[in-house]
Enzyme design. Structure first.
Site, mmCIF file in Angstrom:
data_model
loop_
_atom_site.group_PDB
_atom_site.id
_atom_site.type_symbol
_atom_site.label_atom_id
_atom_site.label_comp_id
_atom_site.label_asym_id
_atom_site.label_seq_id
_atom_site.Cartn_x
_atom_site.Cartn_y
_atom_site.Cartn_z
ATOM 1 N N SER A 1 1.000 -1.134 -0.205
ATOM 2 C CA SER A 1 0.135 0.256 -0.169
ATOM 3 C C SER A 1 0.632 1.423 0.424
ATOM 4 O O SER A 1 2.038 1.215 0.189
ATOM 5 C CB SER A 1 -0.337 -0.143 1.385
ATOM 6 O OG SER A 1 -0.530 0.032 2.550
ATOM 7 N N LYS A 2 0.334 2.808 -0.307
ATOM 8 C CA LYS A 2 0.826 3.408 0.019
ATOM 9 C C LYS A 2 1.412 3.575 1.043
ATOM 10 O O LYS A 2 2.680 4.594 0.894
ATOM 11 C CB LYS A 2 -0.017 4.900 -0.418
ATOM 12 C CG LYS A 2 0.403 6.199 -0.305
ATOM 13 C CD LYS A 2 -0.825 7.001 -0.955
ATOM 14 C CE LYS A 2 -0.253 8.238 -0.019
ATOM 15 N NZ LYS A 2 0.799 8.551 0.574
ATOM 16 N N ARG A 3 0.461 3.701 2.243
ATOM 17 C CA ARG A 3 1.511 3.734 3.520
ATOM 18 C C ARG A 3 3.000 2.941 3.512
ATOM 19 O O ARG A 3 3.862 3.277 4.222
ATOM 20 C CB ARG A 3 0.312 3.133 4.559
ATOM 21 C CG ARG A 3 0.178 4.191 5.246
ATOM 22 C CD ARG A 3 -1.064 4.311 6.275
ATOM 23 N NE ARG A 3 -2.210 3.469 5.820
ATOM 24 C CZ ARG A 3 -2.885 2.891 6.175
ATOM 25 N NH1 ARG A 3 -2.625 1.330 7.304
ATOM 26 N NH2 ARG A 3 -3.520 2.289 5.922
#
Ligand code: GLU
Length: 511
Positions: free
Chosen positions: A266-268
């Site tokens: 994910s972007k996180r």
């Protein structure tokens, strides 16, 4: 009949920047189309106006362009099956939604959000195994299957909000075979009566996607595995429209996983671990938050494409480096693995390093020039070529070139403290003064000759090789790293080398 020509589509929704998982899907579509002399279509699925993000579509197009996987048909190119923005095809979907109502495979549902919530509560209390709107639950709800024709017509006439839902069979196994993930079988009771059309005049993804894939004569649907669970509803739609014989082949791509393999990347994860998850830099139009991109981080598009293709696809040999043309020749969907692939930043860097080595130094000189301009360095191409030939093997990115070469353009004004402590000894000033004497009397300043005379001096006087060479390096580079000191001095010229060593003798102080 299914068309003979391979036609695939990349169908992103413009809801934000394109994730690298999506980029990989686009690459696989592109390679497959090119291999089969087929068409690669870009369709923008923009029917969900609430999730529309300005700039996202342009971002998608730019990303494909950067990677050199441009569509052959679709948004921005056009073709015989347009328009290619779903928002411009509203009337088409309306017609097909009505057709399903007529044939009894879809129905109007007028349930308010409160009524839907009550249904969920009730099912929870009853501890029912069924949690969704389907053949079992729809009989208690507010829809055209439970209301009289008169009531339905009245609601439609007075503008009561409605959705059109797909009417799933009560008891049917829906089977399909995915060319990557294998055979699937879903029982209709596991599924819900998907919303196909909303009263705002817009279709949902499911209806628009199937209708367009059919009308655009798509032969292979290559998409992310998050859509596997929607596929049985799509299969039913093909059946209810009478398009069963023209059903595309499905190929769902396994996920790109976090570096530790635990869950979807994910972007996180990118933020946390310090790497981009987007091909290009993205500025959130609302918050102005900037997300980094591979392009801006210095990755070459061909290296990045090579890296991404191997995350999930394997060539069946140990070869890892492929040009795009080679990939077009040897790519095969059946060599895409069933399980997810772990993202590995070191591997991405490894590819970039390799591609940088493959570049002609002449081209690197041109790519390096803007950085030199920024640093206000003026120099000639020939000198740059020699300098870059010397350091190239140490660079992974073009941006590394400055730190690897800055001492060629600017004499060190200070000396790295740690290197001074370790490499500059009590007798270093005397040793360096002797080197200056040698350099002053050496006419042939080629690296080979410098090496010969300095090594001879070391041997004749039984000096310590490391001590002498480290001293020279510290004086001319300012630190303990860099390529051969003979090569550096030869490029710097006698005058400059002597000046630097003399300055070091005068200024380096050990405390
Ligand atoms: N619009 C969908 C997405 O953004 C397309 C999925 C598909 O390819 O069917 O992922």
């Amino acid at each position: 009949m299914k068309s003979n020509k391979v036609r695939v589509r990349f169908a992103p929704s413009p809801t934000g920047p394109l994730h690298i998982g999506g980029v990989r899907t686009a690459i696989f579509n592109y390679l497959f189309a090119m291999q089969n002399d087929g068409d690669f279509i870009l369709r923008i699925e923009d029917t969900d106006r609430n999730r529309f993000v300005p700039g996202a579509e342009e971002y998608i197009i730019e990303s494909l362009k950067w990677l050199g996987i441009e569509p052959t048909e679709g948004v921005g190119i056009e073709g015989a099956y347009g328009p290619y923005h779903q928002s411009e095809r509203k009337e088409i979907y309306k017609k097909y939604a009505n057709e399903l109502i007529q044939s009894g495979h879809a129905y109007y549902a007028f349930d308010t959000p409160e009524e839907l919530e009550m249904m969920r509560e009730r099912l929870k209390v009853e501890k029912s195994s069924i949690q969704q709107y389907n053949a079992v639950t729809r009989v208690n709800m507010n829809n055209s299957l439970t209301k009289s024709e008169e009531e339905v017509n009245e609601k439609l006439a007075n503008g009561t909000p409605y959705v059109i839902r797909l009417k799933l069979p009560d008891d049917e196994d829906i089977k399909f075979s995915d060319i990557v993930l294998g055979d699937f079988s879903f029982h209709s009771s596991q599924l819900d009566d998907k919303i196909l059309f909303k009263s705002d005049g817009m279709p949902t993804y499911h209806l628009a996607n199937v209708v367009d894939d059919h009308l655009m004569k798509i032969t292979h649907v290559i998409r992310g595995s998050e859509w596997t669970n929607s596929t049985p509803s799509h299969i039913l739609l093909y059946k209810y429209f009478g398009w069963e014989n023209e059903m595309p082949t499905f190929a769902h791509m396994p996920l790109l996983l976090k570096p530790d393999g635990k869950g979807k990347l994910s972007k996180r994860d990118g933020d946390r671990l310090g790497f981009p998850v987007f091909p290009l830099e993205w500025v959130n139009p609302e918050t102005k938050e900037i997300s980094s991109g591979y392009k801006e981080s210095g990755y070459f598009p061909d290296a990045f494409l090579n890296f991404l293709v191997l995350l999930g696809w394997n060539p069946g040999t140990t070869q890892e480096v492929f040009t795009k043309d080679e990939l077009i020749k040897i790519f095969s969907i059946d060599r895409i693995g069933k399980s997810g692939s772990k993202f590995d930043l070191e591997k991405a860097k490894w590819f970039n390093h390799l591609y940088l080595q493959e570049k002609k130094t002449e081209d690197l000189v041109q790519e390096f020039k803007p950085i030199l301009n920024e640093k206000r360095v003026k120099t000639d191409d020939e000198f740059l070529l020699d300098v870059l030939n010397l350091v190239k093997e140490r660079a992974t990115f073009v941006s590394d070139l400055w730190s690897l070469t800055s001492y060629f353009f600017e004499a060190p004004i200070s000396y790295e403290a740690k290197a001074v402590k370790k490499k500059w000894k009590e007798d270093s000033p005397d040793l360096m003064t002797e080197i200056v004497t040698i350099l002053k009397s050496t006419d042939d300043f080629s690296a080979a000759n410098l090496e010969e005379v300095i090594k001879k001096h070391i041997e004749d006087n039984e000096l310590h090789m490391g001590k002498v060479l480290n001293g020279i390096r510290l004086a001319i580079v300012g630190s303990a790293s860099g390529p051969s000191v003979f090569e550096i001095m030869s490029l710097l010229s006698a005058e400059e080398s002597i000046k630097r060593i003399e300055r070091a003798v005068q200024t380096i102080k050990k405390n």
